[in-house]
Design an enzyme around this catalytic site. Structure first.
Site, mmCIF file in Angstrom:
data_model
loop_
_atom_site.group_PDB
_atom_site.id
_atom_site.type_symbol
_atom_site.label_atom_id
_atom_site.label_comp_id
_atom_site.label_asym_id
_atom_site.label_seq_id
_atom_site.Cartn_x
_atom_site.Cartn_y
_atom_site.Cartn_z
ATOM 1 N N GLY A 32 0.840 -1.192 0.000
ATOM 2 C CA GLY A 32 0.000 0.000 0.000
ATOM 3 C C GLY A 32 0.872 1.237 0.000
ATOM 4 N N CYS A 66 5.487 -6.002 0.880
ATOM 5 C CA CYS A 66 5.821 -4.568 0.825
ATOM 6 C C CYS A 66 5.326 -3.876 2.102
ATOM 7 C CB CYS A 66 5.230 -3.956 -0.448
ATOM 8 S SG CYS A 66 5.874 -2.319 -0.814
ATOM 9 N N TYR A 67 4.348 -2.980 2.004
ATOM 10 C CA TYR A 67 3.798 -2.347 3.206
ATOM 11 C C TYR A 67 3.325 -3.422 4.188
ATOM 12 C CZ TYR A 67 0.678 0.433 6.187
ATOM 13 O OH TYR A 67 0.052 1.020 7.260
ATOM 14 N N HIS A 88 7.509 -7.424 -4.832
ATOM 15 C CA HIS A 88 6.141 -7.809 -5.195
ATOM 16 C C HIS A 88 6.118 -9.132 -5.969
ATOM 17 C CE1 HIS A 88 3.911 -4.251 -3.890
ATOM 18 N NE2 HIS A 88 5.054 -3.632 -4.090
ATOM 19 N N GLU A 102 3.625 -10.816 -6.821
ATOM 20 C CA GLU A 102 2.431 -10.906 -7.679
ATOM 21 C C GLU A 102 2.620 -10.231 -9.033
ATOM 22 O OE1 GLU A 102 2.966 -8.998 -5.124
ATOM 23 O OE2 GLU A 102 1.850 -7.114 -5.174
ATOM 24 N N ASP A 104 -18.519 -8.190 -19.789
ATOM 25 C CA ASP A 104 -19.160 -8.526 -18.516
ATOM 26 C C ASP A 104 -20.684 -8.600 -18.637
ATOM 27 O OD1 ASP A 104 -16.581 -8.257 -17.703
ATOM 28 O OD2 ASP A 104 -16.874 -6.325 -16.723
ATOM 29 N N LYS A 120 -12.038 -10.263 -14.232
ATOM 30 C CA LYS A 120 -12.228 -10.132 -15.678
ATOM 31 C C LYS A 120 -11.755 -11.373 -16.455
ATOM 32 C CE LYS A 120 -13.342 -7.204 -18.927
ATOM 33 N NZ LYS A 120 -14.418 -6.196 -18.805
#
Ligand code: XMP
Length: 586
Positions: A57, A84-85, A171, A173, A229, A375
């Site tokens: 964050g 991270c944060y 990170h 991810e 969607d 998505k």
């Protein structure tokens, strides 16, 4: 199938980071069901999970009011990975030391792993990672050891094996962390002991059952956008309830791309949707937008027109009586009330709510079949349902359509020559930190991204830089021409957009970029009042974006084709990343 809602094995505690959803998506890609919750969520609510991830964050643990976690969370017998944060927060809560950074570290770094930890099982000792932080942990808490470091970050990963608590400064991810998925896999399977329970396409029967339960004996009405969607949600309702019970409408605003309305008509016809209508409202939209230039006013007018027309459609049928509920294509990231993120606000500005629709929502008379999917999962479901790939893989397209890609100007104004280029007084939207800017554009006579980035950093007057691709007249003879949205300019933009799409699809370039806006700006001269700007970008989620280069041959074809469109004076290439530019010009 009578499957109750799945319980998450992993919760992602959101501290407001831009990658929070990416973490959940990556865990789900591993086949493990994960959900995002606010970081302060009481541990009792999430204690049944197999493990927790605390996201990154933008805050500093020392700032008043910065996101935190339930104090009991690190005492619970649950594996935790802080990213991270998230790592800093963990260290801070456990009495380690976090140092306030001044400059920070953004971009690629090389991680050196010390010793062995289940978190880094089968991960190379030296590997590329993505860093994006200001503060760092300097002293791990008692019970923790340093597991990895980089040249500039001594505490890049920490762990307390006994408590199964880990932290990483980088990170995992993000795709630039080469072995990030392996690290997440180690955490999820080896450390948390999760099993595979998630495969979106196999959820279709459960979702259909949920639709039947929500609808009861009522019918469903949809406004569809032609996007993935709402179309997939509609298809699921059709399958669950039958075509007689599912009605829909599509509003043709006249701000759509060439062939779009026909395309939508074709898709819904092939689905066997018999109660589907196309509401032609081109004249109303273009009439209301006539001569308007200011971006926020354009958006407001488009939003209000939508409201007006949707209201009329709802009132034209039985849809507001008790026998109908509203179907919506809401997907997971739009549903989450997570603490600390500005996302909720952002979404509000994107969706103008129709009073009739608001009434239905307030009365909970809605069905949102895709509310737990991302998505890419919606695409997977769409594929399973037999929707065509050329539809499912389309680029995102903004609701207000080409309206926000057709720029205007209040008055005639010349371009101004400066060292290294020209400043054109065409104002466009950009982002600076958390705020939006609205500034003129810098024109340069090259297409070098590096030099363009330097130029924009050196010139605070502009928020964008565009390079010359082709000209009918020299830049110094061009000027900005007072103009707003008009049918003639919309037709010009629509043609340019269609040609660019056709050429980039033929060259296979369309599949290589995330989005490719084509923008019309009122810059020209000698009987040609407009210029076209090409804006192909790479992005993960639209939050940040990189301008991408295109093969020279393709660019040449685009230049020749676009310069042949009547009224087009020049073709430019947007070399600006986001930030400081936005993806759309508005
Ligand atoms: P910006 O221009 O803010 O765009 O960098 C980020 C992404 O959001 C899309 N966008 C919209 N999508 N309704 C939408 O559905 C909107 O009003 C809207 N405005 C921007 C934009 O196309 C890009 O993908």
């Amino acid at each position: 199938m009578n499957d109750p809602a799945l319980e998450p094995q992993i919760y992602i505690l959101d501290t407001g980071g831009q990658y929070t959803h990416l973490i959940a998506r990556k865990v789900r890609e591993l086949g493990v069901y994960a959900e995002v919750v606010a970081s302060e969520t009481p541990v009792a609510r999430i204690a049944r999970a197999r493990g927790l991830v605390i996201s990154g964050g933008p805050s500093s643990v020392y700032e008043a009011g910065s996101p935190t976690i339930d104090g009991a969370l690190l005492e619970a017998d649950l594996p935790v990975l802080g990213i991270c944060y998230g790592q800093q927060l963990m260290a801070h809560r456990l009495d380690g030391t976090v140092a306030k950074g001044v400059k920070g570290e953004y971009g690629l770094a090389y991680l050196d792993i010390a010793g062995s930890s289940p978190l880094f099982k089968d991960v190379a000792n030296h590997q590329q990672v993505w860093m994006s932080h200001r503060d760092t942990v300097t002293e791990p808490p008692a019970g923790f050891v340093v597991l990895a470091s980089t040249d500039t970050c001594a505490v890049a990963a920490i762990g307390n094996e006994a408590k199964r608590q880990y932290g990483v400064q980088f990170h995992p991810e993000v795709v630039h962390t080469t072995e990030g998925m392996k690290i997440l896999r180690n955490f999820v399977f080896s450390i948390c002991g999760c099993w595979e329970d998630w495969e979106p396409a196999s959820r279709i029967p459960v979702v259909e059952q949920q639709i039947r339960e929500t609808a009861g004996d009522r019918n469903v009405f949809f406004f569809v956008s032609g996007g993935v969607d709402s179309t997939v949600a509609y298809t699921l309702c059709l399958r669950a309830l039958g075509e007689a019970r599912v009605h829909g409408a599509y509003v043709d605003t006249g701000l759509m791309r060439e062939g779009e309305t026909e395309f939508v008509r074709g898709i819904f016809a092939s689905l066997g949707a018999r109660h589907f209508r196309i509401e032609g409202a081109q004249e109303q939209f273009l009439g209301a937008l006539s001569g308007v230039t200011e971006p926020e006013r354009k958006r407001k007018i488009i939003g209000e027109k939508f409201v007006e027309i949707q209201e009329a459609v709802l009132e034209s049928g039985p849809y507001l009586d008790g026998h109908w509920i509203l179907g919506q294509g809401t997907i997971y990231p739009d549903t989450i009330e997570s603490g600390g993120t500005a996302k909720a606000d952002l979404i509000k500005t994107h969706h103008n709510r129709v009073a009739g629709i608001q009434k239905l929502i307030d009365a909970k008379r809605i069905v949102e079949p895709l509310a737990s999917f991302y998505k890419d999962e919606v695409r997977e479901i769409g594929r399973e349902l037999g929707l065509p790939a050329e539809f499912l893989d389309r680029h995102p397209f903004p609701g207000p359509g080409l309206g926000i890609r057709c720029l205007g100007a209040e008055r005639d104004e010349p371009v101004e020559a400066i060292t290294g280029g020209w400043i054109a007084p065409v104002h466009s939207v950009g982002v600076q930190g958390d705020s939006r800017s609205y500034r003129p554009v810098l024109i340069v006579d090259h297409l070098d991204h590096g030099r363009a980035t330097e130029a924009i950093n050196a010139n605070q007057r502009v928020n964008r830089v565009i390079g010359i691709v082709g000209l009918h007249l020299p830049v110094e003879r061009m000027s900005v021409v007072a103009s707003g949205i008009s049918p003639e300019r919309m037709a010009r933009l629509r043609e340019a957009d269609a040609e660019v799409r056709r050429l980039s699809a033929e060259a296979g370039f369309e599949a290589q970029v995330w989005q490719f806006p084509v923008v019309l700006i009122p810059l020209g001269g000698e009987g040609r009042p407009d210029s076209v700007v090409l804006r192909p970008i790479h992005s993960v989620d639209g939050m940040t974006a990189q301008s991408v280069a295109m093969p020279e041959e393709l660019l040449g074809q685009m230049r020749d084709t676009l310069l042949a469109i009547p009224g087009v004076a020049a073709v430019f290439y947007d070399l600006t990343h986001k930030p400081p530019g936005t993806i759309e010009w508005e």
